[in-house]
Design a protein around this motif. Structure first.
Motif, PDB file in Angstrom:
ATOM      1  N   TRP A   8       0.823  -1.213   0.000  1.00  0.00           N
ATOM      2  CA  TRP A   8       0.000   0.000   0.000  1.00  0.00           C
ATOM      3  C   TRP A   8       0.852   1.255   0.000  1.00  0.00           C
ATOM      4  CZ3 TRP A   8      -4.993  -0.697  -0.947  1.00  0.00           C
ATOM      5  CH2 TRP A   8      -5.571  -1.939  -0.602  1.00  0.00           C
ATOM      6  N   MET A  11      -1.904   7.714  -0.286  1.00  0.00           N
ATOM      7  CA  MET A  11      -2.170   8.794  -1.236  1.00  0.00           C
ATOM      8  C   MET A  11      -2.941   9.930  -0.591  1.00  0.00           C
ATOM      9  SD  MET A  11      -2.325   7.053  -4.768  1.00  0.00           S
ATOM     10  CE  MET A  11      -0.772   6.371  -5.225  1.00  0.00           C
ATOM     11  N   SER A  13      -3.442  13.523   1.630  1.00  0.00           N
ATOM     12  CA  SER A  13      -2.981  14.885   1.302  1.00  0.00           C
ATOM     13  C   SER A  13      -1.513  15.075   1.620  1.00  0.00           C
ATOM     14  CB  SER A  13      -3.770  15.914   2.109  1.00  0.00           C
ATOM     15  OG  SER A  13      -5.073  15.490   2.325  1.00  0.00           O
ATOM     16  N   HIS A  16       0.876  13.028  -0.453  1.00  0.00           N
ATOM     17  CA  HIS A  16       0.860  13.540  -1.821  1.00  0.00           C
ATOM     18  C   HIS A  16       1.772  14.759  -1.935  1.00  0.00           C
ATOM     19  CE1 HIS A  16      -0.897  13.599  -5.849  1.00  0.00           C
ATOM     20  NE2 HIS A  16      -0.667  14.901  -5.785  1.00  0.00           N
ATOM     21  N   LYS A  43      -0.598  -0.786  -4.609  1.00  0.00           N
ATOM     22  CA  LYS A  43      -1.964  -0.264  -4.560  1.00  0.00           C
ATOM     23  C   LYS A  43      -2.023   1.064  -3.828  1.00  0.00           C
ATOM     24  CE  LYS A  43      -4.815  -4.292  -5.140  1.00  0.00           C
ATOM     25  NZ  LYS A  43      -6.095  -4.866  -4.782  1.00  0.00           N
ATOM     26  N   GLY A  44      -2.917   1.908  -4.289  1.00  0.00           N
ATOM     27  CA  GLY A  44      -3.104   3.199  -3.641  1.00  0.00           C
ATOM     28  C   GLY A  44      -4.014   3.038  -2.446  1.00  0.00           C
ATOM     29  N   SER A  45      -3.667   3.715  -1.336  1.00  0.00           N
ATOM     30  CA  SER A  45      -4.492   3.643  -0.150  1.00  0.00           C
ATOM     31  C   SER A  45      -4.864   5.049   0.279  1.00  0.00           C
ATOM     32  CB  SER A  45      -3.720   2.943   0.959  1.00  0.00           C
ATOM     33  OG  SER A  45      -4.153   3.423   2.207  1.00  0.00           O
ATOM     34  N   PHE A  46      -6.019   5.180   0.909  1.00  0.00           N
ATOM     35  CA  PHE A  46      -6.322   6.462   1.537  1.00  0.00           C
ATOM     36  C   PHE A  46      -5.501   6.532   2.816  1.00  0.00           C
ATOM     37  CE2 PHE A  46      -9.614   6.249  -1.563  1.00  0.00           C
ATOM     38  CZ  PHE A  46      -9.813   7.579  -1.909  1.00  0.00           C
ATOM     39  N   CYS A  47      -5.566   7.632   3.522  1.00  0.00           N
ATOM     40  CA  CYS A  47      -4.666   7.943   4.634  1.00  0.00           C
ATOM     41  C   CYS A  47      -4.298   6.738   5.508  1.00  0.00           C
ATOM     42  CB  CYS A  47      -5.283   9.028   5.517  1.00  0.00           C
ATOM     43  SG  CYS A  47      -4.135   9.631   6.754  1.00  0.00           S
ATOM     44  N   LEU A  48      -2.983   6.485   5.651  1.00  0.00           N
ATOM     45  CA  LEU A  48      -2.514   5.359   6.460  1.00  0.00           C
ATOM     46  C   LEU A  48      -2.214   5.770   7.899  1.00  0.00           C
ATOM     47  CD1 LEU A  48      -0.187   3.468   3.940  1.00  0.00           C
ATOM     48  CD2 LEU A  48      -2.374   2.684   4.850  1.00  0.00           C
TER      49      LEU A  48
END
Lengths: 88, 386
Positions: A8, A11, A13, A16, A43-48
């Motif tokens: 992961w 991606m 803010s 980015h 794979k792109g993940s939202f905030c980790l």
């Protein structure tokens, strides 16, 4: 053939802003160089989570933090590789 | 929830003019929406000033519920009269609709008769002629229903092609027929109907209108609703309630923000993947999950969305073609008539960093700007802070 395991890439803010756009193609190339692309899928993940320490990558339960386009190659070979090889 | 009163107006300027002699004003007074189209005689600066004066007097007075005869006598008394032709210099049509009951009243002073289509076919409203200050004013009244389209026109629409493509101009019957044809194709919005008819007017004028031409259309249709959930709630125990609210919402659903997306993911028990193909150098990617129409990153995407919406002045047909988070979010926002924002006020510690560019400062102020813009382009917006 088993499904590939996800690596992961955060991606959110913050990540980015810290260069994920440039990390992505580099990382894909490194996976190929080490023939890990057969077993691992990026794979792109939202905030980790740890935004202050971006960019953040996650493999299984391990987080890799403070990754930048500049230090990626070193961090990948010195640190991440041994975790990722578990997928082989 | 009651139907949506979709109002759109558009004008062609007389060829070579920089100002339009047709002016439209909209006023909202309680449940009443008042739309005024005024056509100043002639063209250019003088016509523009006369039409502006007329429409603004009517807007102010009708908005303040002044009685009709007083409004009309003020306007007619104020307007200069042409000494030779003995006609007033600015004509007007007022369309007044009660948003809740859909009762409509049309006041027409020397403009072409309104177009009225019921379920896509020409229909008529009851009308009577009243004499006010010795001039004939036509007043039509009735009640609109879903699917009705009513439009006020300036005479430049009827005269399209005069002496060129058509000997005597397009004429009202043809305008009505063309509008009926347009309605057959399920245009979906007042903007679409008005734009198609006005494009035809422009075509008949060979792109060089001989007069200012304006259409002010009112279309009654089902309301398109959207809920935007953005930002984690202040208290974590409210996460669940916010998600309940989102999924109970009847309409389209957008989640905006990385942490917010994770909250929704946890609620659904799923890991939400980002679609890397939508990532751009200045914009993080979007994601999709069942029952949510769009998931985006928060601050960067919303800041860019606001910029794009401003660039195209809220016109959905002018949005850039690129499939990125900001364009997709702008599309959702501009497509909707009614938007409910669910704004979590918890602030990520990352944004406390004073070295960050200003455009990713605080969510709440960004949302406020977006809301302000959406209201300017006539969206009904409700904001709920959590």
């Amino acid at each position: 053939m088993n499904a590939k395991e996800p690596l992961w890439l955060c991606m959110g803010s913050a990540c980015h802003q810290r260069g994920v756009y440039d990390i992505l193609p580099h990382l894909q190339r490194l996976l190929c160089e080490h023939q890990l692309d057969r077993v691992i899928e990026l794979k792109g993940s939202f905030c980790l989570g740890p935004c202050v320490n971006g960019s953040v990558l996650k493999f299984r339960e391990t987080l890799f933090i403070n990754i930048t386009p500049e230090n990626l190659r070193v961090r990948f070979t010195m640190e991440m590789l041994r975790h990722l090889k578990a997928a082989l | 929830m009651h139907d949506f009163l979709d109002i759109h107006d558009s004008s062609l300027f007389r060829h070579g003019e920089e100002l339009c002699g047709d002016q439209v004003r909209l006023v909202q007074a309680g449940d009443r929406t008042i739309a005024i189209l005024s056509d100043g005689l002639g063209s250019g600066v003088k016509a523009c000033i006369l039409a502006t004066l007329t429409s603004q007097i009517i807007a102010t007075m009708l908005g303040a519920e002044a009685p009709l005869d007083e409004v009309l006598s003020t306007v007619i008394g104020t307007l200069p009269m042409c000494k030779v032709r003995e006609i007033a210099y600015a004509t007007f049509t007022v369309v007044e609709v009660n948003q809740v009951t859909l009762e409509v009243r049309v006041i027409n002073f020397d403009n072409p008769p309104i177009l009225y289509l019921k379920a896509g076919h020409p229909a008529k409203l009851q009308h009577r002629v009243e004499k006010i200050l010795d001039r004939d004013v036509i007043i039509s009244e009735g009640r609109l229903e879903r699917g009705d389209f009513l439009a006020a026109l300036s005479d430049g629409v009827l005269h399209a092609g005069l002496g060129g493509a058509m000997n005597f101009g397009w004429g009202r019957d043809n305008v009505l027929k063309f509008t009926e044809q347009t309605m057959l194709h399920n245009p979906g919005s007042a903007r679409a109907i008005v734009t198609r008819v006005l494009n035809e007017v422009n075509r008949l004028y060979h792109d060089e209108p001989g007069d200012d031409a304006t259409i002010m259309g009112v279309y009654v249709r089902a309301r398109k609703s959207l809920m935007v959930f953005t930002g984690p709630p202040l208290k974590e125990e409210d996460d669940r309630g916010a998600c309940d609210k989102l999924f109970a919402f009847a309409g389209r659903r957008v989640v905006c923000g990385g942490t917010t997306t994770n909250i929704v993911g946890n609620y659904l028990g799923m890991t939400i993947e980002a679609d890397i193909s939508t990532m751009r150098r200045n914009l993080p990617p979007v994601g999709y999950v069942k029952d949510v129409d769009l998931l985006t990153e928060g601050i960067l995407t919303m800041a860019r969305t606001l910029e794009i919406m401003r660039e195209v002045k809220g016109d959905i047909t002018r949005l850039p073609e690129d499939r990125n988070g900001a364009v997709l979010l702008a599309t959702e926002l501009l497509e909707a008539d009614y938007i409910e924002f669910l704004v979590g006020q918890s602030i990520s510690e990352y944004y406390q960093n004073p070295l960050l560019p200003r455009n990713i400062s605080i969510r709440v102020s960004l949302v406020k700007e977006v809301v302000e813009f959406l209201r300017e382009v006539r969206k009904e917006v409700v904001v709920d802070y959590i």
